[in-house]
Scaffold this motif. Structure first.
Motif, PDB file in Angstrom:
ATOM      1  N   ARG A   1       0.807  -1.228   0.000  1.00 38.67           N
ATOM      2  CA  ARG A   1       0.000   0.000   0.000  1.00 38.67           C
ATOM      3  C   ARG A   1       0.835   1.271   0.000  1.00 38.67           C
ATOM      4  O   ARG A   1       0.279   2.385   0.011  1.00 38.67           O
ATOM      5  CB  ARG A   1      -0.901   0.008   1.238  1.00 38.67           C
ATOM      6  CG  ARG A   1      -1.925  -1.100   1.254  1.00 38.67           C
ATOM      7  CD  ARG A   1      -2.557  -1.295   2.614  1.00 38.67           C
ATOM      8  NE  ARG A   1      -1.614  -1.850   3.591  1.00 38.67           N
ATOM      9  CZ  ARG A   1      -1.972  -2.473   4.713  1.00 38.67           C
ATOM     10  NH1 ARG A   1      -3.257  -2.629   4.988  1.00 38.67           N
ATOM     11  NH2 ARG A   1      -1.076  -2.933   5.552  1.00 38.67           N
TER      12      ARG A   1
ATOM     13  N   GLY B   1      -3.993   7.779  -0.228  1.00 36.78           N
ATOM     14  CA  GLY B   1      -4.906   7.627   0.899  1.00 36.78           C
ATOM     15  C   GLY B   1      -6.153   6.830   0.587  1.00 36.78           C
ATOM     16  O   GLY B   1      -6.765   6.244   1.482  1.00 36.78           O
TER      17      GLY B   1
ATOM     18  N   ASP C   1     -13.228   7.965   0.308  1.00 35.90           N
ATOM     19  CA  ASP C   1     -13.289   6.511   0.320  1.00 35.90           C
ATOM     20  C   ASP C   1     -14.123   6.020  -0.866  1.00 35.90           C
ATOM     21  O   ASP C   1     -15.077   6.688  -1.286  1.00 35.90           O
ATOM     22  CB  ASP C   1     -13.919   6.008   1.627  1.00 35.90           C
ATOM     23  CG  ASP C   1     -12.995   6.224   2.818  1.00 35.90           C
ATOM     24  OD1 ASP C   1     -11.799   6.497   2.587  1.00 35.90           O
ATOM     25  OD2 ASP C   1     -13.461   6.106   3.965  1.00 35.90           O
TER      26      ASP C   1
ATOM     27  N   GLN D   1     -11.116   2.449   5.730  1.00 36.17           N
ATOM     28  CA  GLN D   1     -10.416   2.011   6.933  1.00 36.17           C
ATOM     29  C   GLN D   1     -10.132   0.514   6.917  1.00 36.17           C
ATOM     30  O   GLN D   1      -9.099   0.069   7.410  1.00 36.17           O
ATOM     31  CB  GLN D   1     -11.262   2.370   8.176  1.00 36.17           C
ATOM     32  CG  GLN D   1     -11.316   3.850   8.495  1.00 36.17           C
ATOM     33  CD  GLN D   1      -9.950   4.401   8.868  1.00 36.17           C
ATOM     34  OE1 GLN D   1      -9.106   3.710   9.436  1.00 36.17           O
ATOM     35  NE2 GLN D   1      -9.721   5.679   8.552  1.00 36.17           N
TER      36      GLN D   1
ATOM     37  N   ARG E   1      -7.020   0.041   4.896  1.00 36.85           N
ATOM     38  CA  ARG E   1      -5.843   0.647   5.526  1.00 36.85           C
ATOM     39  C   ARG E   1      -5.403  -0.116   6.767  1.00 36.85           C
ATOM     40  O   ARG E   1      -4.221  -0.136   7.103  1.00 36.85           O
ATOM     41  CB  ARG E   1      -6.124   2.112   5.861  1.00 36.85           C
ATOM     42  CG  ARG E   1      -6.189   3.016   4.630  1.00 36.85           C
ATOM     43  CD  ARG E   1      -6.258   4.489   5.017  1.00 36.85           C
ATOM     44  NE  ARG E   1      -7.591   4.854   5.512  1.00 36.85           N
ATOM     45  CZ  ARG E   1      -8.580   5.296   4.750  1.00 36.85           C
ATOM     46  NH1 ARG E   1      -8.404   5.428   3.445  1.00 36.85           N
ATOM     47  NH2 ARG E   1      -9.760   5.620   5.263  1.00 36.85           N
ATOM     48  N   ARG E   2      -6.361  -0.746   7.466  1.00 38.84           N
ATOM     49  CA  ARG E   2      -6.045  -1.436   8.708  1.00 38.84           C
ATOM     50  C   ARG E   2      -5.750  -2.929   8.516  1.00 38.84           C
ATOM     51  O   ARG E   2      -5.342  -3.602   9.456  1.00 38.84           O
ATOM     52  CB  ARG E   2      -7.204  -1.288   9.692  1.00 38.84           C
ATOM     53  CG  ARG E   2      -7.393   0.136  10.189  1.00 38.84           C
ATOM     54  CD  ARG E   2      -8.592   0.224  11.115  1.00 38.84           C
ATOM     55  NE  ARG E   2      -8.763   1.570  11.657  1.00 38.84           N
ATOM     56  CZ  ARG E   2      -9.775   1.937  12.429  1.00 38.84           C
ATOM     57  NH1 ARG E   2     -10.719   1.045  12.742  1.00 38.84           N
ATOM     58  NH2 ARG E   2      -9.858   3.168  12.879  1.00 38.84           N
TER      59      ARG E   2
END
Length: 310
Positions: A71, A76, A123, A164, A167-168
């Motif tokens: 990533r 973002g 997003d 999220q 990203r997580r």
């Protein structure tokens, strides 16, 4: 760890986490480039003709990397999926940046290819995630291959995650090869990053090498067998004489005449290098003695006959 079947698998995972399961960089990059270049043309045709997305695809970069860096160049907002195979839970990690998603949206829904594309700075929506999943599926299908060199991926690929969740998502660290594909229109371009762990890539390549080695070994065995079949051996024909006790054998003396059993001529044995091959029968043809093969020698039956003399 629950999915690992043997201690060897567990040990390999520990070693990989400590030092990385990696091969020679030039070999890894060469193998990755070969895979990437192989799929560009069929993937371009698939996107243009069957899906209807008027976009161009190219292989931009092939380099050695780490899986957790998948990533790092996506910005973002991006879509991501992790594709399992029969041998690995993360055989492919694919990341599609927001620019590439925008390019696909424009290509699929008839946007003007010469007009500027509005970048996605939020997003991804469910529809955009579905489009990313579609692209991931096509790339994975193309990379999977077939036959002995197949990655044996499990399809369909998991739905792309974003926001999220993406990203997580915890990625398993390990040495990998990074393939970066560009998706572009005349005015905009984006990137799809594909990370293949080197443990997966090296297993695939070693499997092919083993196949080549097996073929070479078979050819060598055939040649060796042919040479062996040409070699000469000495044949010996023996005829049983008589049965006697050890005491009788100890009392034998020079000049003593021994009687041959009545059916001994039909129980001769043909051997080579101390290995009995056939049961034969002695005979005579003109002035020459002969041996006529009756049947292959049966060691088991001979042992029984020795225990239970007729």
């Amino acid at each position: 760890m629950s999915g690992l079947a043997t201690m060897d698998d567990s040990r390999a995972l520990v070693i990989e986490r400590l030092v990385g399961d990696s091969g020679e960089a030039s070999h890894v990059i060469g193998a990755g480039r070969s895979m990437g270049e192989r799929i560009v043309s069929p993937l371009q045709k698939r996107l243009s003709n069957e899906i209807g997305a008027q976009v161009s695809i190219e292989l931009r970069t092939v380099e050695v990397s780490r899986t957790i860096d998948a990533r790092s160049q996506a910005g973002g907002n991006f879509a991501m999926t992790v594709v399992p195979s029969s041998t690995s839970s993360d055989a492919l990690t694919m990341v599609m940046d927001a620019q590439a998603v925008a390019v696909m949206i424009c290509g699929l829904f008839g946007g003007d290819p010469d007009a500027a594309i509005t970048p996605i700075e939020r997003d991804l929506s469910p529809l955009e995630a579905d489009i990313a999943t579609l692209v991931f599926e096509e790339i994975a299908q193309a990379l999977n291959g077939s036959g002995k060199r197949s990655l044996d991926l499990r399809f369909p690929v998991p739905r792309a995650m974003s926001g999220q969740e993406a990203r997580r998502r915890v990625l398993r660290d390990g040495a990998a090869v990074r393939l970066v594909f560009g998706l572009s229109t005349p005015t905009e371009s984006g990137a799809v990053t594909v990370m293949i762990p080197q443990r997966v890539l090296l297993t695939q390549r070693s499997g092919a090498a083993e196949d080549e080695e097996a073929v070479a070994k078979t050819e060598w065995q055939e040649r060796f067998s042919e040479e062996v079949m040409r070699s000469a051996v000495t044949l010996e024909a023996t005829m049983p004489l008589a049965r006697m006790t050890l005491g009788d054998l100890a009392r034998l003396h020079t000049g003593q005449v021994l009687e041959i059993e009545e059916n001994a001529q039909a129980r001769a044995q043909l051997s080579a290098r101390n290995k009995t091959l056939f049961v034969c029968e002695f005979g005579k043809l003109g002035q020459n003695y002969t041996v006529r093969i009756k049947q292959p020698f049966d060691a088991g039956q001979d042992f029984i006959d020795g225990l239970m003399p007729g």
